[in-house]
Each structure stands twice: as C-alpha cells, then as structure tokens.
Motif scaffolding. Structure first.
Motif, PDB file in Angstrom:
ATOM      1  N   GLU A   1       0.836  -1.196   0.000  1.00 26.22           N
ATOM      2  CA  GLU A   1       0.000   0.000   0.000  1.00 26.22           C
ATOM      3  C   GLU A   1       0.869   1.243   0.000  1.00 26.22           C
TER       4      GLU A   1
ATOM      5  N   LEU B   1       2.240   2.557  -8.842  1.00 23.78           N
ATOM      6  CA  LEU B   1       1.992   1.465  -9.774  1.00 23.78           C
ATOM      7  C   LEU B   1       2.136   1.967 -11.201  1.00 23.78           C
TER       8      LEU B   1
ATOM      9  N   PHE C   1      -6.632   6.619 -11.188  1.00 18.12           N
ATOM     10  CA  PHE C   1      -5.777   6.077 -12.247  1.00 18.12           C
ATOM     11  C   PHE C   1      -5.643   7.067 -13.398  1.00 18.12           C
TER      12      PHE C   1
ATOM     13  N   LYS D   1      -0.752   4.761 -11.217  1.00 15.64           N
ATOM     14  CA  LYS D   1      -1.422   5.298 -10.039  1.00 15.64           C
ATOM     15  C   LYS D   1      -0.341   5.635  -9.033  1.00 15.64           C
TER      16      LYS D   1
ATOM     17  N   VAL E   1      -1.116   3.257  -4.390  1.00 12.46           N
ATOM     18  CA  VAL E   1      -2.159   2.237  -4.455  1.00 12.46           C
ATOM     19  C   VAL E   1      -2.718   1.930  -3.074  1.00 12.46           C
TER      20      VAL E   1
ATOM     21  N   ASP F   1      -7.147  -1.848  -4.588  1.00 11.21           N
ATOM     22  CA  ASP F   1      -6.748  -1.875  -6.005  1.00 11.21           C
ATOM     23  C   ASP F   1      -6.315  -3.271  -6.448  1.00 11.21           C
TER      24      ASP F   1
ATOM     25  N   VAL G   1      -2.040  -5.961  -3.898  1.00  7.74           N
ATOM     26  CA  VAL G   1      -1.556  -4.917  -3.002  1.00  7.74           C
ATOM     27  C   VAL G   1      -1.621  -5.450  -1.581  1.00  7.74           C
TER      28      VAL G   1
END
Lengths: 116, 111
Positions: free
Chosen positions: A15, A19, A63, A78, A81, A85, A114
């Motif tokens: 987390e 990404l 996103f 992103k 995250v 997600d 994630v």
C-alpha cells in the motif's frame, strides 16, 4: 493481425507504493485505447479510455494513462495504491479500420496484488 | 447505467451436450460481443453482432455459433460441448464504436 502486449503478468506491491503497468500494441494506424479492471468476483469495468486529444487521460479511482504514439504504448499509472486496487488489469485496443466494427484486442492481463 | 446481464453465473455441463449462454442488454446498443476469458490469455473474441440477425466471426469461432433474433439479446451456442470449452464467458455490448460494457460472466465447466 494486431497484438497487445502487457509487460507484467503479476505485480505485488505494498500500500502507498506507486503502480505502473505497461501496454504496447502493434497497429500503426488510428486506435482507441482502453484499460479495464476486474476486481475479485466482479465483472470487467472500464477504468479509462483514450480516443483523441490530450494523451494523458484520467480515469476512475485515481488512475491515469499516457498514450505515446511513437512508442505504441498506453501505460497505466497510479501514484499511491490501496489494498482495494487488488485486481486484474487489462489493456485493450480498437484498431480503427473500416472493418474492425469496434472489436477489441485484449492483452493477457496483469494480476496486481496490493499488500497491507 | 448500461446493464448487461447473463443468464447464469455458473454452469456445469457434460461433454457432448448442447449449451446455450444468453446475454441481454438494456441500452438499445447495436453491437454485441462474446468473449472467453482464460488465465494468461486475456479475453479472446468468439463472435460479435452489429445488428439483428447479423453476425461476424471473431478470433476463435470454432465450436461455437451465435444467434441474435432481437436487438437486446445475443446468444452463444456450444453445439457439442467439449472439455476445452471450460472457461469464463463474457458478453459485452456497445453503441457505435465507443465503449464496450461487460456482463458479469458465466463460468462454464464441461465434464
């Protein structure tokens, strides 16, 4: 025949990490580009799309994706995250030929996990 | 919101059976699609239809047929199911050449 390549099949990240999922396609003409997401047990839903205009497109849930025509790429990003997600992400391309009828060519998908 | 529904979420059939998968959309879209989704292969197009009674083969039509008698309904038919047709089947609809909207999928197991 056109093809769509997603660079990673599986991605695991924590987390708050950033990404980026790569997507490349092979068609040299005009394209419509899509990213779809499939959350566990849910149906495929649209994250974002690019038809024309600003090559940086924003979608739902924070996103965004950038279309780079010279690289035939449409990478998804992103910045941070969340556990929610966790999902499978699919890149899809519609080659705008006269006989394409809006058909989509999908990549193989990237499974993103994630961890808390 | 566009709603695409599929007749079954899960289906178990035996080899050789005739299988019908139904898809209904409520947005008057002219285009409808059937895909199968397999791990590591993404979604592959089986058939699509751009109007009532019109159909076109996709990338993997072998072993399948389709029917579109009404605009809102698009059926996928497995004439004689085989084990290699075990898969997740997704239906989608689209207005013009815009965005495809997907149904929840039917997970088919052929024994």
């Amino acid at each position: 025949a056109q093809s769509v390549s997603q660079h990673n099949h599986h991605v695991i990240l924590s987390e708050a990490a950033s990404l980026e999922l790569g997507c490349n396609y092979s068609y040299g003409g005009t394209v419509n580009l899509f990213w779809y997401v499939q959350y566990p047990g849910q149906h495929l839903q649209l994250l974002l799309k690019y038809f024309s205009g600003d090559p940086l497109v924003k979608g739902i849930k924070g996103f965004e994706a950038e279309f780079i025509k010279s690289k035939f790429s449409f990478n998804l990003r992103k910045p941070s995250v969340q556990w929610s997600d966790t999902a499978e992400y699919f890149c899809a391309v519609n080659a705008m030929t006269t006989d394409s009828w809006g058909k989509l060519q999908f990549g193989a998908g990237t499974q993103v996990v994630v961890t808390p | 919101d566009v709603k695409v529904t599929q007749s079954s979420r899960y289906l178990v059939k035996r080899t050789g059976e005739k299988v019908f998968l139904e898809c209904v959309q409520d947005m008057d879209h002219e285009n409808m699609f059937w895909y199968r989704q397999d791990p590591g292969l993404g979604l592959r197009l089986i058939y699509f239809s751009y109007d009532v009674k019109m159909k076109e083969k996709g990338d993997i039509p072998e072993g399948y047929s389709v029917s579109r008698e009404k605009k809102e309904r698009f059926s996928l038919i497995l004439e004689s199911a085989s084990t290699n047709q075990t898969s997740m089947y997704l239906c989608a609809s689209m207005k013009g050449r815009e965005t495809q909207y997907f149904g929840p999928g039917t997970r088919l197991l052929v024994l």
